[in-house]
Design an enzyme around this catalytic site. Structure first.
Site, PDB file in Angstrom:
ATOM      1  N   GLN A   1     -12.706 112.113  83.494  1.00 36.75           N
ATOM      2  CA  GLN A   1     -12.896 111.896  85.032  1.00 36.75           C
ATOM      3  C   GLN A   1     -12.726 113.148  85.765  1.00 36.75           C
ATOM      4  O   GLN A   1     -11.644 114.163  85.505  1.00 36.75           O
ATOM      5  CB  GLN A   1     -11.846 110.880  85.352  1.00 36.75           C
TER       6      GLN A   1
ATOM      7  N   ASP B   1     -22.376 124.580  83.665  1.00 43.45           N
ATOM      8  CA  ASP B   1     -20.758 124.421  83.638  1.00 43.45           C
ATOM      9  C   ASP B   1     -20.102 124.498  81.701  1.00 43.45           C
ATOM     10  O   ASP B   1     -19.752 123.334  81.211  1.00 43.45           O
ATOM     11  CB  ASP B   1     -20.339 123.251  84.376  1.00 43.45           C
TER      12      ASP B   1
END
Lengths: 262, 376, 185
Positions: free
Chosen positions: A23, A165
């Protein structure tokens, strides 16, 4: 907190079993054993698939939220499709539901002996912490893997694509061949500054996650990165490399992308 | 936190007193703070003895220029210092140090204020402590709210940053790639000729409350950072089209698609806030996930905006033990007390500035400061 | 079995009939085309030429998308059968999709699909009459042999893609599905 989000996505995926994998701030990643439309897809794994879901954000105005969810999902699928077209290893897209922020993609990665998925991070940790074997951490297998990661990122940058990222969790190893995942922050740019920041983020991530041997890993990464820039496949690779590395030095000194305006 | 904060305490004195001077933008603030000996904690809070401020306000449609702002500060500084001393019931010679904003900020205003600081320092024979404006906001926010280690969203006219503490630095996780959010709002206020009294951002906020139609604007979060100049250009153009006074521009009427009603200035203010604040909340959320934290502290003038606070609360509610901290306008708008507080922390860890080392600087990154008073 | 009964996991109540015919005469194909345009109910099938149907997975993606859109009322085409043709296309134009993917008198191999409750044996009997031939087994190997690779590359804009000849069908499937997913974006 996660439960009501799972309920949200289950509405759009009836009868699909979902197991939470991770998550993040923006999306949830699930694993499922069911393919949405075909039992024998042209994929290495036919019994496991990944579903990425961007849930509603209650703080955003509904119009803004709908637009962002849709556009980000489209952007990510576009990026991944382009990577596949260029022959840069990335998960293949199986299905997408843009307005609801859902992407089905292939499952990548193997299970390491300790049960974790074979991200670069988990694999290095396995050698560093579980086996605690320095000769493995600094051995030729790890060296080659890092070089391969550098080659992959170099290829990405030479195509003016920015991951956005880069961490050792976002690089999976499929039989010591690296694959990039998670393109939620990805973009397109030819600027040396952006490529340098991409590398810098990875450097910092390696340092904080694998502090003991990160200098070696980063050295090998950059080795692979430099190698691909010298390849005949890419025009003016050498020039681009010089610019990017120069910017990387600047970014390292500054610690961040831009100097403040006050 | 086991840093010894009393190494430099004066023998026989059970507390410290610091005066702080702030003038990096159009607010001139003087504050006097008291720290008792020992670690700062919930049972040993810093005491605000006085916190006086005067804001240089320009007519509607005009922004404040460095030269005029500096003049304002020079005109007011003596008055404000005197008032602060009276309200705090403190004499100059009781103080331990004189703290001032060394940067970042506008050059001329910073200069005016540092001259006052140097004068006081020589007048009362007190050491000077240069303070980073952002650190002032952060430390005051932590002290007032009691938030120990939150992710900080620092939003003001001159700054927009998402900060998290790590290893004796306040590290910047995300920031604006061009203009600050307060600056963006202030400039739009000028476009609409909204009054600058009490503050343009405040007036935009009140107008936004009356808006309801969302106008489509670009959304420009780039990874952990955000960009706002494109949005400003976009909405400025829309406003000019709608309300333009230029003879060649026919007043176009923009209609909301769903309701068929015309778009008003209130709607524009509403739309601008919704998009800018959504972006801020998003990059804050990213930072929270990155450092695995569930606490947010909002500091800086724009932090007093209720809609921003509401949106941040909605985001944090989805996280386990999520908590949002914010201060009121006494502390979130630029003020002298935050400079006194941060400066005193510096002083207590032995960090002062020699006279030759009190040059102000317009650029002064938050992560350049070594946070000696924390060791977590 | 010379036809397939496809049950999509999310839509078990919507069975899909899929079959493949090879060596169909140009005359028959022309008739089929005319009758389709006339919306003759006897010809209520989805007919596809095999030039661009890369694999079963490629086909099933379209089946899925089409049935889903039909259920949600978001179909772009007028009928479910035309929607299936459209969802094989990377181009955002239905007429273009029908032209390229629909029945082509110059391609003697044709896929026939029907979404229906009728018993499939009956459907097959009816089809055999229309097409005038027996169906053959439809699977990836067969499809691979029937696709027109240059045409596929052209329509899905894959001429500059990095293609590994060894796994061509696999790669083309992945790239084509990607292109279909991104259609219009």
């Amino acid at each position: 907190m996660t439960d009501h989000i799972i309920q949200q996505v289950q509405v759009h995926l009836p009868n699909i079993p979902l197991e939470v994998v991770s998550q993040g701030a923006e999306a949830l990643v699930f694993q499922t054993s069911v393919h949405p439309y075909y039992s024998k897809p042209c994929l290495p794994h036919q019994d496991k698939f990944i579903i990425k879901f961007r849930p509603r954000k209650p703080y955003r105005h509904p119009k803004i939220d709908a637009a962002i969810t849709k556009n980000r999902t489209i952007g990510e699928v576009k990026f991944m499709a382009k990577l596949t077209k260029l022959g840069i290893k990335a998960p293949s897209v199986i299905l997408a539901d843009f307005p609801n922020g859902i992407i089905w993609m292939e499952y990548l990665g193997k299970k390491l002996p300790n049960g974790d998925v074979s991200s670069l991070k988990n694999w290095l940790w396995y050698y560093e912490k579980v086996l605690a074997d320095e000769s493995l951490c600094l051995g030729s297998e790890v060296q080659q893997a890092c070089i391969n990661v550098g080659l992959l990122i170099g290829k990405l940058h030479l195509n003016d694509m920015i991951h956005g990222d880069l961490t050792s969790s976002n690089i999976l190893l499929e039989d010591s061949e690296p694959v990039l995942i998670d393109f939620g922050l990805s973009s397109y740019s030819g600027m040396a500054e952006d490529k340098a920041v991409d590398l810098y983020v990875l450097e910092r991530a390696m340092l904080s996650t694998h502090s003991k041997y990160s200098d070696h890993y980063v050295k090998w990464l950059l080795q692979g990165y430099e190698q691909i820039h010298g390849s005949k496949e890419f025009r003016s690779g050498g020039k681009k490399l010089v610019e990017t590395l120069r910017k990387l030095d600047e970014v390292r000194l500054r610690g961040r992308k831009r100097s403040m305006l006050g | 936190m086991t840093v010894d904060l009393d190494q430099y305490a004066k023998p026989g004195k059970g507390y410290y007193l610091a005066l702080g001077l702030e003038g990096s933008a159009n607010k001139l603030g003087v504050g006097i703070i008291k720290h008792h000996l020992g670690q700062l904690s919930s049972t040993n809070r810093a005491e605000v003895l006085s916190n006086v401020r005067d804001t240089y306000i320009t007519p509607p449609g005009e922004g404040f220029l460095p030269r005029d702002t500096a003049r304002h500060h020079r005109n007011w500084v003596v008055r404000i210092i005197k008032k602060a001393l009276v309200e705090g019931n403190v004499r100059g010679t009781d103080l331990d140090c004189i703290c001032f904003t060394q940067g970042p900020g506008m050059g001329a205003p910073l200069q005016s204020v540092v001259i006052a600081a140097r004068t006081l320092s020589q007048l009362w024979n007190l050491p000077l402590v240069g303070v980073n404006h952002c650190i002032g906001h952060i430390e005051m926010g932590r002290e007032i709210t009691g938030a120990h280690n939150p992710v900080v969203l620092y939003v003001s006219g001159g700054n927009t940053q998402v900060i998290a503490y790590s290893d004796q630095r306040y590290r910047i996780f995300g920031e604006t790639l061009d203009i600050a959010i307060g600056n963006c709002l202030d400039r739009f206020a000028r476009t609409l000729m909204i009054p600058n009294e009490p503050a343009p951002g405040y007036n935009i906020e009140q107008m936004a409350k009356k808006g309801k139609h969302l106008v489509s604007l670009p959304y420009t979060v780039k990874g952990m950072d955000l960009s706002m100049s494109g949005i400003l250009a976009n909405i400025d153009q829309i406003a000019k089209d709608l309300f333009g006074k230029a003879k060649q521009v026919k007043n176009k009427q923009l209609i909301d698609e769903e309701t068929g009603e015309p778009i008003t200035s209130e709607d524009l203010c509403f739309s601008l806030q919704e998009v800018l604040f959504s972006m801020l909340v998003e990059i804050t959320e990213r930072a929270l996930a990155h450092v695995n934290s569930n606490q947010v502290l909002i500091v800086g003038g724009v932090g007093s905006n209720e809609r921003l606070q509401e949106m941040m609360k909605l985001m944090i509610q989805d996280r386990k033990n999520g908590q949002i901290y914010a201060t009121d306008e006494r502390f979130c708008i630029d003020n002298g007390i935050m400079i006194a507080h941060a400066g005193l922390l510096s002083y207590r860890t032995g960090q002062t500035n020699d006279l030759w080392n009190t040059v102000c600087t317009q650029r002064f990154r938050t992560d350049e400061v070594f946070i000696k008073w924390r060791d977590d | 079995m010379t036809y397939q009964e496809v049950k999509l996991p999310q839509f078990p109540e919507t069975p899909v009939f899929v079959s493949l015919f090879t060596g169909v005469s140009e005359d028959t194909l022309n008739t089929i085309k005319t009758e389709l345009v006339a919306a003759n109910k006897d010809y209520d099938f989805c007919f596809l030429n095999t030039n661009h149907v890369i694999s079963l997975e490629h086909l099933y993606h379209s089946l899925y998308k089409s049935v889903l859109n039909h259920k949600n009322g978001t179909m772009r085409a007028k009928t479910l059968h035309t929607e299936i043709i459209f969802n094989l296309s990377p181009i955002n134009n239905i007429m273009d999709a029908l032209r390229r993917f629909g029945v082509d008198p110059e391609c003697p191999d044709v896929i026939a699909i029907k979404v229906t409750d009728e018993p499939f044996e009956e459907v097959y009997k009816h089809l055999r009459k229309i097409v005038g031939a027996e169906a053959v087994e439809i699977n990836d190997r067969v499809l691979e042999g029937l696709i027109n690779v240059p045409k596929v590359k052209k329509i899905y804009k894959l001429n500059d893609a990095k293609l590994d000849e060894q796994h061509l069908q696999q790669l083309l499937t992945r790239l084509a599905i990607g292109a279909c997913i991104l259609r219009g974006n």
